[in-house]
Design a protein around this motif. Sequence first.
Motif, PDB file in Angstrom:
ATOM      1  N   LEU A 296     -41.850 -13.969  11.983  1.00 55.37           N
ATOM      2  CA  LEU A 296     -40.683 -14.268  12.747  1.00 55.37           C
ATOM      3  C   LEU A 296     -40.066 -15.623  12.494  1.00 55.37           C
ATOM      4  N   LEU A 297     -40.785 -16.609  11.848  1.00 53.09           N
ATOM      5  CA  LEU A 297     -40.220 -17.871  11.443  1.00 53.09           C
ATOM      6  C   LEU A 297     -39.211 -17.579  10.128  1.00 53.09           C
ATOM      7  N   PRO A 298     -39.548 -16.630   9.171  1.00 55.86           N
ATOM      8  CA  PRO A 298     -38.812 -16.536   8.288  1.00 55.86           C
ATOM      9  C   PRO A 298     -37.571 -15.674   8.627  1.00 55.86           C
ATOM     10  N   LEU A 299     -37.619 -14.673   9.636  1.00 54.35           N
ATOM     11  CA  LEU A 299     -36.340 -14.306  10.350  1.00 54.35           C
ATOM     12  C   LEU A 299     -35.221 -15.334  10.719  1.00 54.35           C
ATOM     13  N   PHE A 300     -36.100 -16.408  11.645  1.00 52.88           N
ATOM     14  CA  PHE A 300     -35.257 -17.143  12.121  1.00 52.88           C
ATOM     15  C   PHE A 300     -34.527 -18.174  11.120  1.00 52.88           C
ATOM     16  N   ALA A 301     -35.458 -18.534  10.342  1.00 48.64           N
ATOM     17  CA  ALA A 301     -34.639 -19.312   9.227  1.00 48.64           C
ATOM     18  C   ALA A 301     -33.581 -18.729   8.672  1.00 48.64           C
ATOM     19  N   ALA A 302     -33.813 -17.215   8.178  1.00 45.21           N
ATOM     20  CA  ALA A 302     -32.921 -16.486   7.501  1.00 45.21           C
ATOM     21  C   ALA A 302     -31.278 -16.392   8.333  1.00 45.21           C
ATOM     22  N   ALA A 303     -31.445 -16.225   9.707  1.00 47.83           N
ATOM     23  CA  ALA A 303     -30.352 -16.133  10.530  1.00 47.83           C
ATOM     24  C   ALA A 303     -29.819 -17.402  10.579  1.00 47.83           C
ATOM     25  N   ILE A 304     -30.288 -18.384  10.697  1.00 49.33           N
ATOM     26  CA  ILE A 304     -29.678 -19.746  10.979  1.00 49.33           C
ATOM     27  C   ILE A 304     -29.072 -20.131   9.355  1.00 49.33           C
ATOM     28  N   LEU A 305     -29.675 -20.052   8.606  1.00 47.70           N
ATOM     29  CA  LEU A 305     -29.474 -20.330   7.123  1.00 47.70           C
ATOM     30  C   LEU A 305     -28.171 -19.594   7.016  1.00 47.70           C
ATOM     31  N   GLY A 306     -28.141 -18.397   7.116  1.00 45.06           N
ATOM     32  CA  GLY A 306     -27.095 -17.303   6.745  1.00 45.06           C
ATOM     33  C   GLY A 306     -25.740 -17.619   7.720  1.00 45.06           C
ATOM     34  N   GLY A 307     -25.874 -18.308   8.960  1.00 46.39           N
ATOM     35  CA  GLY A 307     -24.930 -18.540   9.796  1.00 46.39           C
ATOM     36  C   GLY A 307     -24.979 -17.732  10.901  1.00 46.39           C
ATOM     37  N   ILE A 308     -25.307 -18.174  12.265  1.00 47.09           N
ATOM     38  CA  ILE A 308     -25.440 -17.172  13.185  1.00 47.09           C
ATOM     39  C   ILE A 308     -24.021 -16.020  13.516  1.00 47.09           C
ATOM     40  N   GLY A 309     -24.262 -14.849  13.530  1.00 49.13           N
ATOM     41  CA  GLY A 309     -23.405 -13.941  13.626  1.00 49.13           C
ATOM     42  C   GLY A 309     -22.893 -13.271  12.270  1.00 49.13           C
ATOM     43  N   SER A 310     -23.314 -13.790  11.354  1.00 46.38           N
ATOM     44  CA  SER A 310     -22.981 -13.304   9.922  1.00 46.38           C
ATOM     45  C   SER A 310     -24.146 -12.390   9.314  1.00 46.38           C
ATOM     46  N   VAL A 311     -23.561 -10.972   9.233  1.00 47.15           N
ATOM     47  CA  VAL A 311     -24.605 -10.086   8.767  1.00 47.15           C
ATOM     48  C   VAL A 311     -24.832 -10.436   7.011  1.00 47.15           C
ATOM     49  N   PRO A 312     -23.698 -10.273   6.509  1.00 47.66           N
ATOM     50  CA  PRO A 312     -23.901 -10.672   4.909  1.00 47.66           C
ATOM     51  C   PRO A 312     -24.932 -11.883   4.576  1.00 47.66           C
ATOM     52  N   GLY A 313     -24.507 -13.082   5.380  1.00 51.27           N
ATOM     53  CA  GLY A 313     -25.171 -14.411   5.481  1.00 51.27           C
ATOM     54  C   GLY A 313     -26.766 -14.110   5.787  1.00 51.27           C
ATOM     55  N   ALA A 314     -26.843 -13.408   6.773  1.00 49.57           N
ATOM     56  CA  ALA A 314     -28.418 -13.214   7.271  1.00 49.57           C
ATOM     57  C   ALA A 314     -29.267 -12.619   6.253  1.00 49.57           C
TER      58      ALA A 314
END
Length: 304
Positions: free
Chosen positions: A238-256
């Motif tokens: 769960l923590l890596p998932l949220f870290a990746a979502a925020i690091l990539g930019g909320i709403g960005s699929v390639p970023g995630a």
Amino acid sequence: MMLQPIMDGLVNGAIIGLGAIGVTLTYSILRFANFAHGELLSWGAYLALTVSGLLGAILPGLGTPLGPFSFGWSVPIALVMSVILTAMLALCADALLFGRLRRAGAVTIILVMASFGAALAMRNVLEFAYTSSPRYFSTALQIGREILPGLRATPDQMLVIALGAVLVLMVHLFLTRTAAGRSMRAVSEDPQLATLVGIDTRAVIRTVWILGAALAAVAGIMSGIVVQIRPTMGHDLLLPLFAAAILGGIGSVPGAMLAGIGIGLAEALTVQFIGAEWRAAVSFVILVAVLLLRPQGIFGKAAA
């Protein structure tokens, strides 16, 4: 330097990235952090395990390994069934819990706390039904093949990386080239304006749940293939998932996906050079650093 941690990081990063796509879509459109999303990974893996076991019992030939892989046709068939069933589970959770709270005008913190409760319930049901003992799709031993000097990978690991790349491309094309995808992006930008121009926000919400749950199920199955299946596997990610979502930019699929790979590599290198006991801290450190230095993430837009 040994290159093997890079392969381990890519595999783990592909799993994190797929799961993070569901997190970023849910947050950008439904406007709350769904802490039950990790449990969808666990449910996806266990549903696939159950279907695969039933197929293997009915038609033993389906369990014969496919070429170099450790699993037979029962697992790809089970993956399709698991995606459908996990999506149905997510839709039920929205209909019974989150949807009712939205219609009642619940504030964001209520939705977040409800997701905590849903996560606990879903995790405990899995542990009650399957016990806490680890499960496996196959116990076949795979020997890693040398790709580069110092870099080895099993066929299962290569499949996970390839499947992750294909799926993130498909989701990106869906969001940018289809009417449903454009509707999702419009609701993400401005829900009220999207409603005024005739976009069915309820259909968009259903699509978000289906897409996020489907990707979570695939990520859980991928993790089960290369590692193992446990009731807490989604909670641990769960923590890596949220870290990746925020690091990539909320709403960005390639970023995630890119952020997921980055976090996977960071975790693998930490295990290699510092110690496995520090692995869980990597995502937390990255998350805090991003929130302090670049809250909008890599591909996100800065607030006006």
